[in-house]
Enzyme design. Structure first.
Site, PDB file in Angstrom:
ATOM      1  N   CYS A   1      -1.699   3.523 -10.350  1.00  0.00           N
ATOM      2  CA  CYS A   1      -1.799   3.587 -11.788  1.00  0.00           C
ATOM      3  C   CYS A   1      -0.741   4.785 -12.300  1.00  0.00           C
ATOM      4  CB  CYS A   1      -3.226   4.060 -12.277  1.00  0.00           C
ATOM      5  SG  CYS A   1      -4.532   2.847 -11.738  1.00  0.00           S
TER       6      CYS A   1
ATOM      7  N   CYS B   1       6.740 -14.644   4.657  1.00  0.00           N
ATOM      8  CA  CYS B   1       6.879 -14.326   6.029  1.00  0.00           C
ATOM      9  C   CYS B   1       5.595 -14.591   6.882  1.00  0.00           C
ATOM     10  CB  CYS B   1       7.618 -13.266   6.335  1.00  0.00           C
ATOM     11  SG  CYS B   1       6.754 -11.704   6.053  1.00  0.00           S
TER      12      CYS B   1
END
Ligand SMILES: [Zn+2]
Length: 408
Positions: free
Chosen positions: A206, A366
């Site tokens: 945050c 991937c």
């Protein structure tokens, strides 16, 4: 799925309690018995920050009899934009103590246990033990995996939430859950949803990425909602489901999360049989890759949704597998093209991609999300600002979306 109530009812409610909780008592599904269960419940909230603030206040107001607060930080002025359990005069105080005092104002009948220390491998099991349920308001991956594993080893369910800018997620993890008939609920854990942590920095905190203050209330209140349901046995909790909230669209979506038979923790042949080194597990990747992936990572469930939209014609993007051809032979995400990571590093890949100004997004994946983050860094450097990659990669895809494909 519905579950039996988590907590046995207390013997009785006092006159004061009956008066205080009357709006609960007149809900038929809660009633006197449900309120007595709340009174008997022991709930640990991890973090008295963005999610913990509303969660603690509503748990207290609801009459949860014992509330633990695990928090080591102090109140900072920049917290007050969203951490509503703390006030101006609390700046500089330990958050756990400030939260305890606010709870006493909301509901003096609640017993508060303060754990004013950082959770680690040495104390986590001792702190968790004895609680019926945990509400996880942690903001870092190392602690999240530790919470997940410790809760699993102790057989304690927990309600998880996460927030970022305008987006929130919530779920309840209870891999040891049994149904009313005694059979296993086959419920997933956090590792079933996210088998691997993203590279460090991939999902900014945050403090780095920002968060809409009120989003904390939206997600924190979902967490309390689910806690109350599980304690009282009312309704269907978010066990095996992921709630995704978009504050800009004002939409809630619920996605199924399956138990992963290959889960390292709760699967058939677990490799995680005790607490591990979570800092190392959430470990190493290049800084460029971490920066590129920050805020540009999607989950496989989000990818599945995007692929459906592409099929329907409402969205277009190029899905690129950056693994090696031999890996591509083993499994792949349907609708992808193969361009190994090396082609990105030597610059050849760019000629095979849509041009930067074509407006066509590039999505990379991937095996587990590390190589795709590295390739993403190359794309960012070449001006592909909206390129993203898939957290957890094809491993997560096979585990969560398409178990018919082989894993490796
Ligand atoms: Zn699991």
């Amino acid at each position: 799925m519905s579950f039996p109530p988590l907590v046995e009812p207390a013997d009785e409610l006092t006159i004061d309690e009956v008066r205080r909780y009357s709006r609960h008592l007149i809900i038929p599904d809660v009633g006197m018995t449900g309120q007595k269960r709340l009174k008997n419940a022991k709930v640990l909230v991890i973090g008295a920050g963005g999610l913990g603030s509303p969660a603690l206040m509503y748990l207290a107001a609801a009459g949860v009899g014992t509330i633990g607060i695990a928090e080591f930080d102090e109140v900072d002025e920049s917290n007050l934009q969203r951490q509503i359990i703390h006030g101006q005069s609390d700046i500089g105080r330990p958050k756990a103590e400030s939260a305890r005092d606010s709870i006493a104002e909301v509901n003096p009948l609640v017993t508060v246990i303060v754990h004013n220390e950082r959770l680690d491998n040495d104390n986590v099991m001792g702190i968790f033990e004895g609680y019926d349920l945990i509400v996880d308001g942690t903001d870092n991956f190392a602690t999240r995996y530790m919470v997940n594993d410790a809760a699993f080893f102790l057989g304690i369910p927990y309600v998880w939430g996460s927030i970022y800018r305008f987006d929130g997620q919530a779920s309840a993890f209870w891999p040891t859950a049994t149904l009313a008939d005694g059979s296993s609920a086959e419920a997933p854990c956090y590792r079933c949803l996210y088998p691997e942590p993203p590279p460090p920095g991939m999902v900014p905190s945050c403090a780095e990425g920002g968060v809409l203050g009120v989003l904390c209330a939206s997600i924190g209140s979902i967490q309390v909602n689910e806690a109350i349901k599980m304690i009282t046995g009312v309704g269907e909790p978010l066990v095996g489901q992921l709630m995704i909230y978009d504050a800009l669209e004002m939409s809630y979506r619920k996605l199924k999360v399956r138990k992963d038979p290959n889960c390292a923790l709760c699967g058939e042949n677990p490799t995680v049989t005790g607490l591990i080194d979570y800092d190392a597990f959430c470990g190493a990747i290049s800084e460029e890759a971490a920066d590129a992936a920050a805020g540009h990572t999607i989950s496989v469930v989000q990818l599945e949704h995007m692929l459906k939209e592409r099929e329907e014609g409402s969205r277009d993007f190029l899905l690129v597998d950056v693994r090696e051809p031999n890996e591509w032979e083993i499994n792949r995400i349907p609708g992808a093209v193969l361009i190994p990571k090396g082609e990105f590093l030597n610059g050849n890949a760019l000629s095979e991609l849509p041009s930067v100004d074509s407006g066509r997004q590039v999505v990379l994946y991937c095996k587990g999300g590390v190589r795709s983050a590295e390739a993403l860094a190359v794309l960012k450097g070449a001006g592909y600002d909206d390129a993203i990659h898939v957290g957890g990669g094809v491993v997560a895809w096979v585990n969560q979306i398409d178990p018919s494909q082989p894993a490796y």
